[in-house]
Scaffold this active site. Sequence first.
Site, mmCIF file in Angstrom:
data_model
loop_
_atom_site.group_PDB
_atom_site.id
_atom_site.type_symbol
_atom_site.label_atom_id
_atom_site.label_comp_id
_atom_site.label_asym_id
_atom_site.label_seq_id
_atom_site.Cartn_x
_atom_site.Cartn_y
_atom_site.Cartn_z
ATOM 1 N N SER A 43 8.339 -5.361 1.920
ATOM 2 C CA SER A 43 7.706 -4.585 2.979
ATOM 3 C C SER A 43 6.204 -4.762 2.893
ATOM 4 O O SER A 43 5.665 -5.173 1.847
ATOM 5 C CB SER A 43 8.068 -3.101 2.806
ATOM 6 O OG SER A 43 7.266 -2.261 3.605
ATOM 7 N N TYR B 28 8.903 4.459 -2.399
ATOM 8 C CA TYR B 28 9.236 3.264 -1.624
ATOM 9 C C TYR B 28 8.242 2.142 -1.946
ATOM 10 O O TYR B 28 8.625 0.983 -2.162
ATOM 11 C CB TYR B 28 9.204 3.615 -0.144
ATOM 12 C CG TYR B 28 9.581 2.502 0.800
ATOM 13 C CD1 TYR B 28 10.917 2.176 1.025
ATOM 14 C CD2 TYR B 28 8.609 1.781 1.493
ATOM 15 C CE1 TYR B 28 11.269 1.164 1.900
ATOM 16 C CE2 TYR B 28 8.954 0.773 2.377
ATOM 17 C CZ TYR B 28 10.287 0.468 2.573
ATOM 18 O OH TYR B 28 10.632 -0.542 3.450
#
Length: 278
Positions: A154, A167
Amino acid sequence: MKPLEGQVALITGGARGQGRSHAVHLASLGADIALVDSLKAPSTTAYAAPDRADLEETIRLVEKEGRRAFARQVDVRDVPGLTGFVADVVAELGRVDILIANAGMLSTSEISAMSPEVWAEMIDINLTGVFNSFRAVLPHMIASEYGRIVAISSAAGHMGFAQLGHYTAAKWGVIGLAKATALEVAQKGITVNVITPTNVNTAMIRNPAVEEMFLPGVANPTEEQVREAFVHNPMGVPWVESIDISRAVAFLVSPDSKYITGETIGPLAGMAATNGAA
């Protein structure tokens, strides 16, 4: 001949979203497809999990491309289930040439209020699940002296995001894991790379919990408000589509990327230009 003719690609988290897109796109390029998905929501997420019908639809779309599909309900935290599935893929489809470590989840919390359960589930799925996937396929790839591994990280693998510390930690970890693995297998015919997208238009971000993070205090936001709030890249787009990631995946598993390993690539919609994230 299609560029992936005769190859077998294993995709984790393949029931919908990015996983489905990767499966169908690689099938269109000639690959047979093996799919796993847990088909159950992590306990700390605020959006619905895919179901059996979603997985069956991915299978249908792969077969529509004229390719074989072999699928099973397996959680990437289930090491015996995952390694057993890979062995069955080799028995059923003859080989495993490609791994797309795509399975992942998203939850939100500030670190100061984050429970150990929220932290642990994120790391277990988004980082350890990638390790488990690597570990399951690598003995087969090493034996055949060929493999293409792509992990989906990401933009959060390059920078910090408030309320996404767990995350962010997992996605940074995926990059480090991939780089270390790339070094270990660099002389074994195997490449290992990472894709680090900006927002991708899937259920993982298009849900009320994530929209609330971007629009605190705004009840029932309009689509226009949501799109505006999600813009945080120089190209000014709120998100990209799954197929944009699938095209990058296809490049990294194609013959054109033979000497690319240990790398990260977008699509980041220009974010790498602002912070040196490439």
